[in-house]
Design a protein around this motif. Sequence first.
Motif, PDB file in Angstrom:
ATOM      1  N   PHE A  50       0.867  -1.347   0.046  1.00 25.11           N
ATOM      2  CA  PHE A  50       0.111   0.006   0.094  1.00 25.11           C
ATOM      3  C   PHE A  50       0.778   1.371  -0.012  1.00 25.11           C
ATOM      4  N   HIS A  51       0.390   2.331  -0.672  1.00 15.66           N
ATOM      5  CA  HIS A  51       0.923   3.498  -0.683  1.00 15.66           C
ATOM      6  C   HIS A  51       1.511   4.151   0.810  1.00 15.66           C
ATOM      7  N   GLU A  52       2.553   4.467   0.854  1.00 19.48           N
ATOM      8  CA  GLU A  52       3.171   5.181   1.986  1.00 19.48           C
ATOM      9  C   GLU A  52       2.181   6.129   2.731  1.00 19.48           C
ATOM     10  N   LYS A  53       1.499   7.038   1.831  1.00 18.32           N
ATOM     11  CA  LYS A  53       0.449   8.083   2.052  1.00 18.32           C
ATOM     12  C   LYS A  53      -0.344   7.569   3.129  1.00 18.32           C
ATOM     13  N   ARG A  54      -0.803   6.144   2.818  1.00 10.17           N
ATOM     14  CA  ARG A  54      -1.975   5.473   3.379  1.00 10.17           C
ATOM     15  C   ARG A  54      -1.712   5.354   5.089  1.00 10.17           C
ATOM     16  N   PHE A  55      -0.081   5.124   5.170  1.00  7.60           N
ATOM     17  CA  PHE A  55       0.310   4.700   6.485  1.00  7.60           C
ATOM     18  C   PHE A  55       0.033   5.859   7.258  1.00  7.60           C
ATOM     19  N   TYR A  56       0.202   7.220   6.708  1.00 11.77           N
ATOM     20  CA  TYR A  56      -0.207   8.597   7.682  1.00 11.77           C
ATOM     21  C   TYR A  56      -1.614   8.793   7.815  1.00 11.77           C
ATOM     22  N   THR A  57      -2.407   8.313   6.989  1.00  3.60           N
ATOM     23  CA  THR A  57      -3.653   8.853   7.117  1.00  3.60           C
ATOM     24  C   THR A  57      -4.825   8.102   7.745  1.00  3.60           C
TER      25      THR A  57
END
Length: 57
Positions: A50-57
Amino acid sequence: MPISDLVPGSTLGAPIPPDRADRASFWRQTLAEFDASKVSVRAFCHQRGFHEKRFYT
């Protein structure tokens, strides 16, 4: 449920559950696995698909 149970033998990404309670459980488990992995967020996300951005949202 461990992520590996959702996508056995795959690094193509586990589906993020649509139900709020299931999603919360998914991310608690994911964060516990991340903490135990001792790898960077980027590497962990790449391994999980999964996209790294998903980890922070």
